[in-house]
Design an enzyme around this catalytic site. Structure first.
Site, PDB file in Angstrom:
ATOM      1  N   HIS A 167       0.870  -1.177   0.000  1.00  0.00           N
ATOM      2  CA  HIS A 167       0.000   0.000   0.000  1.00  0.00           C
ATOM      3  C   HIS A 167       0.906   1.225   0.000  1.00  0.00           C
ATOM      4  O   HIS A 167       1.544   1.533   1.010  1.00  0.00           O
ATOM      5  CB  HIS A 167      -0.914  -0.021   1.223  1.00  0.00           C
ATOM      6  CG  HIS A 167      -1.823  -1.217   1.249  1.00  0.00           C
ATOM      7  ND1 HIS A 167      -2.221  -1.820   2.428  1.00  0.00           N
ATOM      8  CD2 HIS A 167      -2.401  -1.908   0.236  1.00  0.00           C
ATOM      9  CE1 HIS A 167      -3.020  -2.835   2.131  1.00  0.00           C
ATOM     10  NE2 HIS A 167      -3.146  -2.907   0.809  1.00  0.00           N
ATOM     11  N   GLU A 170       1.517   4.016   2.708  1.00  0.00           N
ATOM     12  CA  GLU A 170       2.088   3.602   3.993  1.00  0.00           C
ATOM     13  C   GLU A 170       3.615   3.720   3.922  1.00  0.00           C
ATOM     14  O   GLU A 170       4.348   2.745   3.983  1.00  0.00           O
ATOM     15  CB  GLU A 170       1.612   2.189   4.321  1.00  0.00           C
ATOM     16  CG  GLU A 170       0.097   2.131   4.475  1.00  0.00           C
ATOM     17  CD  GLU A 170      -0.499   0.734   4.444  1.00  0.00           C
ATOM     18  OE1 GLU A 170       0.267  -0.249   4.516  1.00  0.00           O
ATOM     19  OE2 GLU A 170      -1.735   0.614   4.334  1.00  0.00           O
ATOM     20  N   HIS A 260       3.560  -2.791   6.869  1.00  0.00           N
ATOM     21  CA  HIS A 260       2.462  -1.895   6.534  1.00  0.00           C
ATOM     22  C   HIS A 260       2.365  -0.754   7.548  1.00  0.00           C
ATOM     23  O   HIS A 260       3.119  -0.693   8.519  1.00  0.00           O
ATOM     24  CB  HIS A 260       1.134  -2.661   6.534  1.00  0.00           C
ATOM     25  CG  HIS A 260       0.962  -3.587   5.382  1.00  0.00           C
ATOM     26  ND1 HIS A 260       0.188  -3.290   4.292  1.00  0.00           N
ATOM     27  CD2 HIS A 260       1.485  -4.822   5.146  1.00  0.00           C
ATOM     28  CE1 HIS A 260       0.208  -4.295   3.439  1.00  0.00           C
ATOM     29  NE2 HIS A 260       1.004  -5.237   3.928  1.00  0.00           N
ATOM     30  N   GLU A 336       2.477  -3.870  11.439  1.00  0.00           N
ATOM     31  CA  GLU A 336       1.785  -2.599  11.258  1.00  0.00           C
ATOM     32  C   GLU A 336       2.406  -1.515  12.141  1.00  0.00           C
ATOM     33  O   GLU A 336       2.756  -1.765  13.298  1.00  0.00           O
ATOM     34  CB  GLU A 336       0.304  -2.736  11.616  1.00  0.00           C
ATOM     35  CG  GLU A 336      -0.471  -3.736  10.756  1.00  0.00           C
ATOM     36  CD  GLU A 336      -0.915  -3.155   9.432  1.00  0.00           C
ATOM     37  OE1 GLU A 336      -0.664  -1.955   9.177  1.00  0.00           O
ATOM     38  OE2 GLU A 336      -1.548  -3.901   8.651  1.00  0.00           O
TER      39      GLU A 336
END
Length: 378
Positions: A167, A170, A260, A336
């Site tokens: 993504h 990010e 991410h 994350e």
């Protein structure tokens, strides 16, 4: 005179009105051929010493509106040091207030990681005798998909794959990669030397260079969410995943880490693949070993807050973590990081930052060192 410009790498904003400093009305552009949007990055030419009120009018309908709660936008005069500025969200509009101290200032959703810096990262890494740079293929916009092979491959070594920035918005993911690669290539670092004695790393610092340059939040050049393509990737929609998965099948995978950023949660955390069909006690033990080692390595990581775990057999098999964990029966994690701040260690001036992302990348290697001796044990 007020001027707003986005004609640069990862630029994204549209101007509705900018006739006065107290009422600059903006909207974020959607990803190409997609309804996703949240990433913004623009340059403001403005009067020094005068407060500018910038209102992003479509924030409430963005991909992750909860991401705006308690969020503070980033600003920079030199594109090197990025600091937080007062930001409010009323459920519909995001209002950024800032009094520039210089003639021009950049604003962004998170600290940008430019394509030029990405190219520098690749070229600098290949200067090391421990690193081999491989071209996996080309993206739909004709950019290179770069792979760094760090360490000497051999049958007796673990094969560890690390990917980032599926993504593109990010960007903290590639900052983490820069820190991880830098430490791994430091031949005076004991952790790095021990890791390369026993493991070979296959590192893709940016899975989505097209989306990164285009200023996308979540998709590639044709609006494909790469992290939903791992069941059946195609050269037409998702060549980035196609090439990486093809190479994985050639090397095998003993550990996979996909990096991410999360818009809403103000923590660093991991998400495993408890819901895949082959998940068992061995898999659980590998996960716990890695998590506990990372908890011991840095207070920036925690395991109290994160995503709900999938029920057995209910994993989304189009997602990288689940698809790779099942295909290769390996330790597979999504890592994350926050867009906002780490609520456990808040920093009022900078929030979660590029530097903290780099440091976490370094610490991740300590956790990999702890789990690597048992990756192949039955």
């Amino acid at each position: 005179m007020i001027r707003i410009n986005t004609a640069f790498d990862s630029g994204n904003i549209d101007v509705i009105e900018a006739s006065s400093s107290d009422n600059i009305r903006l909207t974020i552009r959607k990803d190409h051929q997609s309804d996703f949007y949240q990433w913004f990055h623009y340059k403001l030419f403005a009067e020094v010493g005068e407060e500018h009120v910038m209102i992003i009018e479509n924030a409430g309908k963005s991909a992750y509106p909860d991401g705006w709660k308690d969020y503070q936008a980033l600003a920079s005069y030199d594109r090197d040091t990025w600091f937080r500025v007062p930001t409010e969200y009323d459920g519909e509009k995001l209002t950024i207030r800032h009094t520039p101290e210089q003639e021009s200032v950049y604003y962004a959703y998170f600290v940008p990681y430019s394509y030029e810096r990405h190219l520098d990262l690749i070229q600098q890494a290949q200067q090391s005798v421990d690193c081999y740079h491989e071209l996996l293929g080309e993206t739909l916009d004709g950019r290179e998909l770069n792979l760094l092979i760090i360490g000497e491959p051999s049958d007796g070594k673990n094969t560890i794959w690390i990917t980032a920035r599926q993504h593109p918005g990010e960007s903290m993911a590639e900052w983490l990669m820069e820190g991880l690669i830098g430490r791994l290539l430091d031949d005076e670092d004991g952790v790095a030397r021990k890791l390369l004695d026993e493991n070979v790393f296959y590192v893709v610092p940016n899975m989505n260079p097209d989306g990164s340059v285009r200023g996308h939040l979540r998709t590639n050049a044709v609006g494909t969410n790469l992290n939903r393509e791992w069941a059946e990737p195609s050269l037409e929609k998702s060549p980035e995943v196609f090439y990486v998965l093809k190479r994985m099948q050639e090397t095998g995978v003993d550990m996979f880490l996909d990096v991410h950023g999360d818009e809403a949660l103000p923590y660093n955390f991991v998400a495993g693949c408890e819901g895949i069909p082959s998940y068992d006690e061995r898999h659980k033990h590998l996960e716990e070993t890695f998590k506990n080692a990372l908890l011991a390595a840095t207070p920036e990581f925690q395991d109290a807050f994160g995503y709900e775990k999938d029920e057995p057999g209910k994993a989304n098999m189009t997602v990288a973590c689940s698809a790779v964990g099942e295909r290769f029966k390996c330790l597979s994690y999504t890592l994350e990081m926050p867009f906002k701040d780490n609520a456990d260690l808040p920093d009022e001036d900078f929030g979660w930052s590029s530097t903290r992302s780099q440091r976490l990348g370094e610490d991740v290697l300590t956790a990999i060192l702890a789990v690597s001796p048992i990756l192949r044990k039955v």
